[in-house]
Design an enzyme around this catalytic site. Structure first.
Site: not given
Length: 214
Positions: A27-28, A31
């Site tokens: 997820h990170e 980003h």
């Protein structure tokens, strides 16, 4: 395969560790990758352009996932002024994390279905780990799309708001922790997560059926 990211028994606690770490890291990282692609190198300079979970895991946030049944990773720092198109960059960067979780979930669901379809000799424990990776990634993606600061859903909304409204909404971020506590304690998040989870899993099932795996 329906479950909650926040319901743990001993088996789920142990078998779910890979799913939690993968969900947080992918997820990170997504980003960070999208922010760089949009023109902001801040994630690169701050060491977040990596799949190494150590760079993304907030120890307290991870502990909270196990103890209080909700938690967080270290947010990726970005400077939206560096984006070639600020609004587009903010929206795509915010959506990249949940999108990556949904793709990761499908990949592991596909692998699970393929293994079972081919009758490969794998342990039941590995199947459980794969299933939990699917569940945690789906739920993590859904959770982060909720429009409460600082979740990604709020970032998408603020990208389309006038600047003064963006600052006003950001001001409510100080109350987010209390809001999360209330929603989890009241069970309200279940009413949000489970229907969307079922819808996404149904969509995955349709694709796998079309591929002859279900």
């Amino acid at each position: 395969m329906e479950d909650s990211m926040f319901d743990f028994d001993l088996l789920g606690l142990v078998a779910g560790i890979p799913g939690l770490i993968i969900a947080l890291a992918i997820h990170e990282y997504s980003h960070a990758r999208m922010a760089v692609a949009m023109g902001d190198d801040t994630p690169k300079y701050t060491g977040r352009l990596t799949l190494n979970p150590i760079a993304h895991i907030d120890p307290i946030g991870l502990i909270m996932l196990f103890v209080a049944r909700f938690g967080w990773a270290k947010p990726v720092m970005i400077n939206s002024d560096n984006f070639r198109n600020r609004r587009q960059g903010e929206v795509l960067t915010a959506l990249a994390g949940p999108a990556a979780n949904f793709v990761t979930a499908f990949v592991f669901l596909f692998l699970t279905a393929l293994v079972l379809r081919l009758g490969l000799p794998v342990s039941q424990g590995l199947i459980i780990v794969f299933q939990l990776i699917v569940i945690y990634n789906v739920n993590f993606g859904i959770f982060n799309l909720i429009p409460i600061p600082p979740l990604d859903g709020s970032r998408v909304i603020t990208a389309f708001l006038p600047t003064e409204w963006e600052y006003k909404l950001a001001g409510y971020e100080r109350y987010s922790f209390l809001i999360f506590v209330f929603l989890f304690m009241s069970g309200a998040f279940g009413y949000i997560l489970l229907p969307v989870q079922r819808l996404i899993m149904h969509g995955y099932g349709v694709i796998l059926s079309a591929l002859g795996l279900m």
